[in-house]
Motif scaffolding. Structure first.
Motif, PDB file in Angstrom:
ATOM      1  N   MET A   1      -9.300   7.650 -11.456  1.00  0.00           N
ATOM      2  CA  MET A   1      -8.700   6.334 -10.659  1.00  0.00           C
ATOM      3  C   MET A   1      -8.100   5.141 -11.673  1.00  0.00           C
ATOM      4  SD  MET A   1     -10.245   7.096  -6.618  1.00  0.00           S
ATOM      5  CE  MET A   1      -9.624   5.488  -6.403  1.00  0.00           C
ATOM      6  N   LYS A   2      -7.861   5.878 -12.481  1.00  0.00           N
ATOM      7  CA  LYS A   2      -7.955   4.264 -13.765  1.00  0.00           C
ATOM      8  C   LYS A   2      -6.253   3.916 -13.273  1.00  0.00           C
ATOM      9  CE  LYS A   2     -10.888   6.629 -17.058  1.00  0.00           C
ATOM     10  NZ  LYS A   2     -11.905   5.989 -17.256  1.00  0.00           N
ATOM     11  N   GLY A   3      -5.128   4.355 -12.898  1.00  0.00           N
ATOM     12  CA  GLY A   3      -4.239   3.709 -12.756  1.00  0.00           C
ATOM     13  C   GLY A   3      -4.704   2.599 -11.499  1.00  0.00           C
ATOM     14  N   LEU A   4      -5.689   2.548 -10.350  1.00  0.00           N
ATOM     15  CA  LEU A   4      -5.486   1.400  -9.485  1.00  0.00           C
ATOM     16  C   LEU A   4      -5.752   0.600  -9.410  1.00  0.00           C
ATOM     17  CD1 LEU A   4      -6.304   2.403  -6.720  1.00  0.00           C
ATOM     18  CD2 LEU A   4      -8.348   2.506  -6.846  1.00  0.00           C
ATOM     19  N   VAL A   5      -5.073  -0.931  -9.276  1.00  0.00           N
ATOM     20  CA  VAL A   5      -5.166  -1.823  -9.818  1.00  0.00           C
ATOM     21  C   VAL A   5      -6.490  -2.360  -8.818  1.00  0.00           C
ATOM     22  CG1 VAL A   5      -3.807  -1.955 -11.526  1.00  0.00           C
ATOM     23  CG2 VAL A   5      -3.071  -2.463  -8.224  1.00  0.00           C
ATOM     24  N   GLY A   6      -6.770  -1.480  -7.165  1.00  0.00           N
ATOM     25  CA  GLY A   6      -7.433  -2.591  -6.825  1.00  0.00           C
ATOM     26  C   GLY A   6      -7.628  -2.051  -5.022  1.00  0.00           C
ATOM     27  N   LEU A   7      -8.141  -1.811  -4.249  1.00  0.00           N
ATOM     28  CA  LEU A   7      -8.786  -1.041  -3.189  1.00  0.00           C
ATOM     29  C   LEU A   7      -7.952  -1.734  -1.615  1.00  0.00           C
ATOM     30  CD1 LEU A   7     -12.614  -0.847  -3.534  1.00  0.00           C
ATOM     31  CD2 LEU A   7     -10.370   0.847  -3.964  1.00  0.00           C
ATOM     32  N   GLY A   8      -7.102  -2.684  -1.479  1.00  0.00           N
ATOM     33  CA  GLY A   8      -5.904  -3.050  -0.614  1.00  0.00           C
ATOM     34  C   GLY A   8      -5.630  -2.559  -0.540  1.00  0.00           C
ATOM     35  N   PRO A   9      -4.896  -0.910   0.078  1.00  0.00           N
ATOM     36  CA  PRO A   9      -4.330  -0.466   0.825  1.00  0.00           C
ATOM     37  C   PRO A   9      -5.682   0.486   1.664  1.00  0.00           C
ATOM     38  CG  PRO A   9      -2.886  -0.129  -0.661  1.00  0.00           C
ATOM     39  CD  PRO A   9      -4.198  -0.915  -1.286  1.00  0.00           C
ATOM     40  N   LEU A  10      -6.413   0.712   0.584  1.00  0.00           N
ATOM     41  CA  LEU A  10      -7.744   1.790   1.813  1.00  0.00           C
ATOM     42  C   LEU A  10      -8.475   1.011   2.566  1.00  0.00           C
ATOM     43  CD1 LEU A  10      -9.545   4.472   1.442  1.00  0.00           C
ATOM     44  CD2 LEU A  10     -10.329   2.647  -0.078  1.00  0.00           C
ATOM     45  N   LEU A  11      -8.469  -0.566   2.290  1.00  0.00           N
ATOM     46  CA  LEU A  11      -9.146  -1.252   2.832  1.00  0.00           C
ATOM     47  C   LEU A  11      -8.665  -1.879   4.531  1.00  0.00           C
ATOM     48  CD1 LEU A  11     -11.021  -3.450   0.041  1.00  0.00           C
ATOM     49  CD2 LEU A  11     -12.206  -1.761   1.273  1.00  0.00           C
ATOM     50  N   GLU A  12      -7.466  -1.537   4.848  1.00  0.00           N
ATOM     51  CA  GLU A  12      -6.427  -1.643   5.633  1.00  0.00           C
ATOM     52  C   GLU A  12      -6.485  -0.439   6.671  1.00  0.00           C
ATOM     53  OE1 GLU A  12      -2.458  -2.474   4.038  1.00  0.00           O
ATOM     54  OE2 GLU A  12      -2.766  -3.996   2.926  1.00  0.00           O
ATOM     55  N   ALA A  13      -7.872   0.558   6.345  1.00  0.00           N
ATOM     56  CA  ALA A  13      -8.125   1.626   6.897  1.00  0.00           C
ATOM     57  C   ALA A  13      -8.983   0.822   8.343  1.00  0.00           C
ATOM     58  CB  ALA A  13      -8.397   2.766   6.530  1.00  0.00           C
ATOM     59  N   PRO A  14      -8.572   0.810   9.237  1.00  0.00           N
ATOM     60  CA  PRO A  14      -9.288   0.089  10.386  1.00  0.00           C
ATOM     61  C   PRO A  14     -10.266   0.464  11.198  1.00  0.00           C
ATOM     62  CG  PRO A  14      -6.680   1.426  11.815  1.00  0.00           C
ATOM     63  CD  PRO A  14      -7.098   1.435  10.634  1.00  0.00           C
ATOM     64  N   HIS A  15     -10.611   2.145  10.816  1.00  0.00           N
ATOM     65  CA  HIS A  15     -11.286   2.641  10.769  1.00  0.00           C
ATOM     66  C   HIS A  15     -12.626   2.697  10.281  1.00  0.00           C
ATOM     67  CE1 HIS A  15     -10.162   2.299  15.481  1.00  0.00           C
ATOM     68  NE2 HIS A  15      -8.658   3.194  15.106  1.00  0.00           N
ATOM     69  N   LEU A  16     -12.336   2.638   9.155  1.00  0.00           N
ATOM     70  CA  LEU A  16     -13.269   2.743   8.046  1.00  0.00           C
ATOM     71  C   LEU A  16     -14.767   3.097   8.449  1.00  0.00           C
ATOM     72  CD1 LEU A  16     -12.890   4.003   4.734  1.00  0.00           C
ATOM     73  CD2 LEU A  16     -12.929   1.273   4.177  1.00  0.00           C
TER      74      LEU A  16
END
Length: 81
Positions: A1-16
Motif C-alpha cells: 500500500m505504498k502508493g496510498l496517500v490516505g484512507l478517505g474513500p475507505l472511511l466513507e464505507a457506511p457499515h465499517l
C-alpha cells in the motif's frame, strides 16, 4: 500500500465496523480524526511492526477504540455464510 496517500474513500464505507492497519500505511492529515469520528466503527488496531511508535501510538490513542480482532479467511466465512 505504498502508493496510498490516505484512507478517505475507505472511511466513507457506511457499515465499517473494524479497521486493522498492517505495517506502514500513509495516513492523510485528517484520517485519524475521521477514523475516530466514524459512526459505525467499533474496533481499530494498527499492527505497526515497521512503524516508529511516535507515528502510530498517537493515532491509536486518538481513535480510542478497542483492538480489532484479526480473522483468518475461514473464520470470516464461518461468520458470514
Amino acid at each position: 500500500m505504498k502508493g496510498l496517500v490516505g484512507l478517505g474513500p475507505l472511511l466513507e464505507a457506511p457499515h465499517l465496523e473494524e479497521l486493522m492497519l498492517t505495517r506502514e500505511v500513509a495516513l492523510g492529515g485528517t484520517d485519524p480524526e475521521a477514523i475516530a469520528a466514524h459512526p459505525s466503527l467499533k474496533a481499530f488496531e494498527w499492527f505497526a511492526e515497521d512503524v516508529p511508535a511516535m507515528t502510530w501510538v498517537p493515532v491509536v490513542d486518538r481513535v480510542g477504540r478497542p483492538k480489532a480482532k484479526a480473522l483468518s479467511a475461514s473464520d470470516w466465512f464461518e461468520q458470514n455464510p
